[in-house]
Design a protein around this motif. Structure first.
Motif, PDB file in Angstrom:
ATOM      1  N   ILE B   8       0.865  -1.186   0.000  1.00  0.00           N
ATOM      2  CA  ILE B   8       0.000   0.000   0.000  1.00  0.00           C
ATOM      3  C   ILE B   8       0.900   1.235   0.000  1.00  0.00           C
ATOM      4  N   LYS B  58      -9.276  -7.397  -1.071  1.00  0.00           N
ATOM      5  CA  LYS B  58      -9.325  -5.978  -1.431  1.00  0.00           C
ATOM      6  C   LYS B  58     -10.185  -5.188  -0.448  1.00  0.00           C
ATOM      7  N   LYS B  59     -11.308  -5.788  -0.088  1.00  0.00           N
ATOM      8  CA  LYS B  59     -12.237  -5.139   0.841  1.00  0.00           C
ATOM      9  C   LYS B  59     -11.550  -4.834   2.185  1.00  0.00           C
ATOM     10  N   GLU B  62      -8.923  -2.163   1.753  1.00  0.00           N
ATOM     11  CA  GLU B  62      -9.537  -0.838   1.601  1.00  0.00           C
ATOM     12  C   GLU B  62      -9.936  -0.261   2.961  1.00  0.00           C
ATOM     13  N   SER B  65      -6.772   0.733   4.820  1.00  0.00           N
ATOM     14  CA  SER B  65      -6.118   1.928   4.271  1.00  0.00           C
ATOM     15  C   SER B  65      -6.919   3.192   4.550  1.00  0.00           C
ATOM     16  N   ASP B  66      -8.238   3.093   4.361  1.00  0.00           N
ATOM     17  CA  ASP B  66      -9.095   4.264   4.577  1.00  0.00           C
ATOM     18  C   ASP B  66      -9.154   4.686   6.042  1.00  0.00           C
ATOM     19  N   TRP B  77      -4.087   7.025  -1.152  1.00  0.00           N
ATOM     20  CA  TRP B  77      -3.370   5.751  -1.117  1.00  0.00           C
ATOM     21  C   TRP B  77      -3.713   4.938  -2.354  1.00  0.00           C
ATOM     22  N   SER B  78      -2.826   3.996  -2.664  1.00  0.00           N
ATOM     23  CA  SER B  78      -3.099   3.051  -3.748  1.00  0.00           C
ATOM     24  C   SER B  78      -2.509   1.706  -3.334  1.00  0.00           C
TER      25      SER B  78
END
Lengths: 218, 85
Positions: B8, B58-59, B62, B65-66, B77-78
């Motif tokens: 990330i 991925k969920k 996400e 990261s969020d 972010w990516s």
């Protein structure tokens, strides 16, 4: 009623706050370990300065998940007074109780100084002892105190009269010279300067005393 | 369950001043680096995560990261996601 002073691993101004509230102002105070969740005897809570959880990741990012802070949200919603000083202000923004974020000072220095500030709102009880526009002196000590938010949020803060104090000479690059803000309800104040270090004339002034006094209603 | 490996990348939003990046850029100029017009500093976070499938992985990433790795007020972010065989 009592003031609770939250102690995170890495807090280092918790004892200074206790000295100021209990020692200088004679207001009943107690330490509140970051794992405690019972806030029922408290009228006000202070999130002190320091480096909670080593400030790893971002200042205040990990402290946000401390058990005491889940209770703090209910406490705030119930109208309880919360003061976040320095690292405490950073934690309040990470929690989303206050908007914006505190980022690295634009000159990259850790600034330790006593600076002039302007009281820019009389909306809340926190600054009731001062005049609007009054110049006060408080110590600052931070490496990440540059308040940052997008233009819409800044406009909302201005419209709500939530910008409580501003730097007279901006030391860190904060947007609109912001040094401290309140929430809309007015029961939460976050500020980078340290009022607890300005409670005795022998150590450089008492302007902080007047802010801390408003933690407990008379 | 499959094992996923992710990297990330967290960076300051373009509108946010990056004083550390600016200072490093100045040093790069002193080193004699030519043509450098941008230098911004971010964070890279490597994780391994077990999940039923890629979508589930991925969920979770996400959410991570969020809510924790990046502060959306100032950061973007990516992620790069790989399945570990």
């Amino acid at each position: 009623m009592t003031i609770g002073i939250v102690v995170f691993p890495g807090s280092n101004c918790d004892r200074d706050v206790y000295w100021a509230t209990e020692g200088c102002l004679g207001m009943p105070s107690r330490f509140l370990w970051h794992e405690s969740t019972d806030l029922s005897d408290l009228e006000a809570i202070v999130l002190p300065g320091g480096f909670s959880y080593g400030d790893y990741l971002r200042c205040g990012a990990i402290a946000r998940f401390a058990p005491v802070l889940s209770s703090l949200i209910e406490f705030v919603n119930g109208g309880g007074k919360v003061l976040g000083i320095c690292n405490g202000f950073q934690i309040l923004t990470e929690l989303g109780i206050l908007p914006g974020a505190l980022t690295r000072n634009n000159n990259l220095h850790f600034i330790c100084d006593t600076v002039p500030l302007i009281v820019s709102s009389k909306r809340t009880e926190w600054f009731k002892s001062f005049e609007f526009g009054e110049r006060i002196l408080l110590p600052i000590a931070h490496g990440e105190g540059r308040f940052q938010c997008d233009p819409d949020v800044l406009k909302r803060l201005q419209d709500d009269d939530s910008i409580a104090i501003r730097y007279n000479e901006n030391p860190n690059g904060s947007i609109f010279d912001v040094a401290g803000i309140t929430n809309k309800k007015g029961n939460v104040l976050g500020m980078m300067p340290h009022p607890e270090r300005a409670c005795d004339n022998k150590i450089g002034g008492v302007d902080g005393k007047l802010i801390l006094q408003s933690l407990l209603s008379k | 369950m499959s094992k996923f490996r992710a990297r990330i990348l967290v960076s300051l939003r373009p509108s946010v001043l990056d004083p550390a990046g600016e200072a490093t850029k100045t040093a790069a100029n002193q080193l004699g680096i030519k043509g450098l017009s941008k230098l911004r500093i971010g964070k890279s976070i490597d994780i391994d995560i077990d999940a039923l499938n890629e979508e589930e992985a991925k969920k979770q990433i996400e959410l991570l990261s969020d809510r924790l790795l990046a502060n959306p007020v100032i950061e973007d972010w990516s992620m790069e996601l790989l399945q570990v065989v």
